[in-house]
Design a protein around this motif. Structure first.
Motif, mmCIF file in Angstrom:
data_model
loop_
_atom_site.group_PDB
_atom_site.id
_atom_site.type_symbol
_atom_site.label_atom_id
_atom_site.label_comp_id
_atom_site.label_asym_id
_atom_site.label_seq_id
_atom_site.Cartn_x
_atom_site.Cartn_y
_atom_site.Cartn_z
ATOM 1 N N LYS A 1 9.030 -7.085 5.419
ATOM 2 C CA LYS A 1 8.787 -8.104 4.811
ATOM 3 C C LYS A 1 10.085 -9.016 4.366
ATOM 4 C CE LYS A 1 7.398 -4.755 1.351
ATOM 5 N NZ LYS A 1 6.823 -4.413 -0.098
ATOM 6 N N PRO A 2 8.912 -10.260 4.198
ATOM 7 C CA PRO A 2 8.261 -10.332 3.899
ATOM 8 C C PRO A 2 7.072 -10.925 5.386
ATOM 9 C CG PRO A 2 9.406 -12.803 3.510
ATOM 10 C CD PRO A 2 10.237 -11.586 3.856
ATOM 11 N N VAL A 3 6.188 -10.089 5.371
ATOM 12 C CA VAL A 3 5.209 -10.802 6.199
ATOM 13 C C VAL A 3 4.162 -11.839 6.757
ATOM 14 C CG1 VAL A 3 3.079 -9.187 5.457
ATOM 15 C CG2 VAL A 3 4.046 -9.052 8.076
ATOM 16 N N ASP A 4 4.608 -12.348 7.798
ATOM 17 C CA ASP A 4 3.840 -13.039 8.182
ATOM 18 C C ASP A 4 1.954 -12.839 7.964
ATOM 19 O OD1 ASP A 4 2.120 -15.594 10.652
ATOM 20 O OD2 ASP A 4 2.918 -16.792 9.672
ATOM 21 N N MET A 5 0.461 -13.173 7.785
ATOM 22 C CA MET A 5 -0.355 -12.704 8.041
ATOM 23 C C MET A 5 -0.769 -12.412 9.034
ATOM 24 S SD MET A 5 -1.055 -11.746 4.521
ATOM 25 C CE MET A 5 -0.892 -11.705 3.377
ATOM 26 N N ARG A 6 0.020 -13.705 9.939
ATOM 27 C CA ARG A 6 -0.656 -13.853 11.436
ATOM 28 C C ARG A 6 -0.502 -12.605 12.308
ATOM 29 N NH1 ARG A 6 0.602 -19.745 12.348
ATOM 30 N NH2 ARG A 6 2.533 -18.545 11.301
ATOM 31 N N GLU A 7 0.689 -12.373 11.760
ATOM 32 C CA GLU A 7 0.984 -11.558 12.682
ATOM 33 C C GLU A 7 0.776 -10.103 12.504
ATOM 34 O OE1 GLU A 7 6.015 -9.337 13.309
ATOM 35 O OE2 GLU A 7 5.806 -10.757 11.929
ATOM 36 N N LEU A 8 0.645 -9.901 10.996
ATOM 37 C CA LEU A 8 -0.209 -8.265 10.496
ATOM 38 C C LEU A 8 -1.587 -8.133 11.211
ATOM 39 C CD1 LEU A 8 -0.100 -6.089 8.780
ATOM 40 C CD2 LEU A 8 -1.067 -7.521 6.489
ATOM 41 N N VAL A 9 -2.160 -9.095 11.346
ATOM 42 C CA VAL A 9 -3.346 -9.152 11.553
ATOM 43 C C VAL A 9 -3.232 -8.944 13.252
ATOM 44 C CG1 VAL A 9 -5.814 -10.606 12.864
ATOM 45 C CG2 VAL A 9 -4.528 -11.053 10.138
ATOM 46 N N ALA A 10 -2.297 -9.582 13.659
ATOM 47 C CA ALA A 10 -2.021 -9.205 15.706
ATOM 48 C C ALA A 10 -1.625 -7.873 16.085
ATOM 49 C CB ALA A 10 -1.210 -10.262 15.974
ATOM 50 N N ASN A 11 -1.069 -7.615 14.589
ATOM 51 C CA ASN A 11 -0.303 -5.629 15.289
ATOM 52 C C ASN A 11 -1.710 -5.163 14.538
ATOM 53 O OD1 ASN A 11 2.516 -4.704 14.877
ATOM 54 N ND2 ASN A 11 2.490 -7.021 14.129
ATOM 55 N N ILE A 12 -2.371 -4.973 13.807
ATOM 56 C CA ILE A 12 -3.457 -4.936 13.274
ATOM 57 C C ILE A 12 -4.460 -4.505 14.596
ATOM 58 C CG2 ILE A 12 -6.052 -4.185 12.146
ATOM 59 C CD1 ILE A 12 -4.824 -5.246 9.887
ATOM 60 N N GLN A 13 -4.961 -5.420 15.225
ATOM 61 C CA GLN A 13 -5.793 -5.806 15.581
ATOM 62 C C GLN A 13 -5.244 -5.091 17.452
ATOM 63 O OE1 GLN A 13 -5.869 -9.762 16.580
ATOM 64 N NE2 GLN A 13 -7.828 -10.571 15.662
ATOM 65 N N GLY B 1 -12.650 -10.735 7.811
ATOM 66 C CA GLY B 1 -13.722 -9.747 8.265
ATOM 67 C C GLY B 1 -13.675 -8.992 8.041
ATOM 68 N N TYR B 2 -12.078 -7.822 7.800
ATOM 69 C CA TYR B 2 -12.046 -6.774 7.774
ATOM 70 C C TYR B 2 -12.721 -6.017 5.519
ATOM 71 C CZ TYR B 2 -8.863 -7.774 11.538
ATOM 72 O OH TYR B 2 -8.378 -7.687 12.711
ATOM 73 N N ARG B 3 -13.244 -5.175 6.393
ATOM 74 C CA ARG B 3 -13.546 -3.946 5.649
ATOM 75 C C ARG B 3 -12.158 -3.046 5.056
ATOM 76 N NH1 ARG B 3 -17.771 -0.424 8.420
ATOM 77 N NH2 ARG B 3 -16.092 -0.758 10.212
ATOM 78 N N VAL B 4 -11.906 -3.769 3.486
ATOM 79 C CA VAL B 4 -10.428 -3.725 3.116
ATOM 80 C C VAL B 4 -10.158 -2.859 1.209
ATOM 81 C CG1 VAL B 4 -10.039 -5.817 2.917
ATOM 82 C CG2 VAL B 4 -7.967 -4.173 2.454
ATOM 83 N N TRP B 5 -9.767 -2.255 1.072
ATOM 84 C CA TRP B 5 -9.726 -1.426 -0.024
ATOM 85 C C TRP B 5 -7.809 -1.103 -0.411
ATOM 86 C CZ3 TRP B 5 -7.764 3.562 -0.572
ATOM 87 C CH2 TRP B 5 -7.727 4.436 0.200
ATOM 88 N N GLY B 6 -7.817 -1.232 -1.689
ATOM 89 C CA GLY B 6 -5.881 -1.128 -1.985
ATOM 90 C C GLY B 6 -5.815 0.368 -2.512
ATOM 91 N N ALA B 7 -4.468 0.062 -3.021
ATOM 92 C CA ALA B 7 -4.579 1.174 -3.947
ATOM 93 C C ALA B 7 -2.416 1.249 -4.017
ATOM 94 C CB ALA B 7 -4.314 3.154 -2.935
ATOM 95 N N ALA C 1 -7.004 0.519 5.074
ATOM 96 C CA ALA C 1 -6.136 0.638 3.046
ATOM 97 C C ALA C 1 -5.601 -0.264 3.484
ATOM 98 C CB ALA C 1 -6.291 2.056 2.657
ATOM 99 N N VAL C 2 -4.713 -0.893 1.828
ATOM 100 C CA VAL C 2 -3.513 -1.296 2.481
ATOM 101 C C VAL C 2 -2.601 -0.598 -0.038
ATOM 102 C CG1 VAL C 2 -2.613 -3.459 1.059
ATOM 103 C CG2 VAL C 2 -4.394 -3.533 2.497
ATOM 104 N N VAL C 3 -1.881 0.510 1.191
ATOM 105 C CA VAL C 3 -1.254 1.080 0.106
ATOM 106 C C VAL C 3 0.206 0.278 -0.462
ATOM 107 C CG1 VAL C 3 -0.608 3.633 -1.060
ATOM 108 C CG2 VAL C 3 -2.244 3.114 0.892
ATOM 109 N N GLU C 4 0.122 0.118 -1.132
ATOM 110 C CA GLU C 4 1.268 -0.829 -2.103
ATOM 111 C C GLU C 4 1.138 -1.122 -3.324
ATOM 112 O OE1 GLU C 4 4.272 -3.058 -2.444
ATOM 113 O OE2 GLU C 4 3.834 -3.331 -0.605
ATOM 114 N N ASP D 1 0.963 -7.648 -6.982
ATOM 115 C CA ASP D 1 1.413 -9.446 -6.292
ATOM 116 C C ASP D 1 0.374 -9.185 -4.860
ATOM 117 O OD1 ASP D 1 0.779 -10.310 -8.430
ATOM 118 O OD2 ASP D 1 2.563 -11.349 -8.496
ATOM 119 N N LEU D 2 1.716 -8.723 -4.067
ATOM 120 C CA LEU D 2 1.229 -8.619 -2.667
ATOM 121 C C LEU D 2 0.251 -7.604 -2.267
ATOM 122 C CD1 LEU D 2 2.692 -8.842 0.279
ATOM 123 C CD2 LEU D 2 4.110 -6.782 -0.286
ATOM 124 N N ARG D 3 -0.522 -6.757 -2.935
ATOM 125 C CA ARG D 3 -1.436 -5.901 -2.708
ATOM 126 C C ARG D 3 -2.541 -6.171 -2.788
ATOM 127 N NH1 ARG D 3 -1.069 -2.065 -6.440
ATOM 128 N NH2 ARG D 3 -2.837 -2.312 -7.820
#
Length: 239
Positions: free
Chosen positions: A109-121, A33-39, A13-16, A20-22
């Motif tokens: 912020k601003p967060v690098d998307m690759r860094e975000l994915v690495a942190n998720i993993q 490939g992630y299952r994702v929704w936002g709020a 879940a992306v809570v933002e 635009d960022l969300r």
């Protein structure tokens, strides 16, 4: 990506509140490939969470209404959900506050998307390791998990701890089943600065811990040593 691979990916879940960022975060994660929704707010997030459970929450600190810090604290209490906090504030104090409130990771912020994915993993790997520890827990032993701030019961039940609850348990268990004095516990709860400390706060922490442990056993192993302090009477290891 195959359906089989998608099933194994964590739900996010992306809570933002910044639209635009969300949408950008949702789009990138979905394409990965992630299952994702936002709020856009804590209220909207809680409502959606009831019907669409997740394993990871990407959480903005500066939400309208209930703040991201409050949401992170609530999720820590629930347990089982990893929180990655996003903020425009990157001072050491801000990072420490976010982590203390329950965030598994804190990104500026601003967060690098690759860094975000690495942190998720990384967060998901940590959760799997926790599950493995829970699955191998000794039937006769409790476990205090330092990295995740979790007290693991002998039956595998995970008890999420707040900052003060963890500090209390950490101090208590360092005594190797010897009583920790109220002064020692006060020092642990305050980080060494006891000026103006109300010792009744220790009793409040004990009461909350006993209440949490009551879901596992009515006989909580946190016992009072009259004239000394408290002791954890059951076998417990720190990991």
């Amino acid at each position: 990506m195959s359906n089989e691979m998608n099933i194994t990916m964590p739900r996010i879940a992306v809570v933002e509140d910044e639209e635009d960022l969300r949408l950008s975060l949702i789009g990138y994660l979905a394409s990965s490939g992630y299952r994702v929704w936002g709020a856009e707010s804590a209220e909207a997030f809680y409502k959606q969470l009831l019907v669409a459970p997740v394993e990871v929450v990407i959480l903005d600190v500066g939400l309208p209404g209930e703040s991201g810090l409050q949401v992170a604290r609530h999720l820590r209490e629930l347990g089982g959900i990893k929180t990655i906090m996003l903020s425009g504030r990157g001072s050491v104090d801000d990072r420490v506050e976010g982590l203390n409130q329950g965030a598994s990771r804190y990104l500026v912020k601003p967060v690098d998307m690759r860094e975000l994915v690495a942190n998720i993993q990384s967060a998901v790997r940590a959760q799997k390791q926790l599950a493995a520890v829970a699955g191998s827990a000794s039937a006769a032993s409790w476990t205090l998990l330092r990295v995740e701030w979790i007290l693991l019961a002998p039956d595998g039940t995970q008890i999420a701890l707040t900052t003060r609850e963890f500090a209390f348990m950490d101090c208590l268990l360092r005594g190797s089943r010897q009583a920790a004095s109220r002064v020692e516990l006060a020092l642990a709860l305050t980080g060494g600065n006891m000026e103006g400390f109300d010792f009744h706060r220790i009793d409040m922490v004990v009461a909350r811990l006993r209440q949490k442990i009551a879901v596992v056993t009515a006989n909580a192993p946190i016992k009072t040593e009259q004239g000394v302090g408290f002791v954890f009477t059951a076998k417990c290891k720190m990991q």
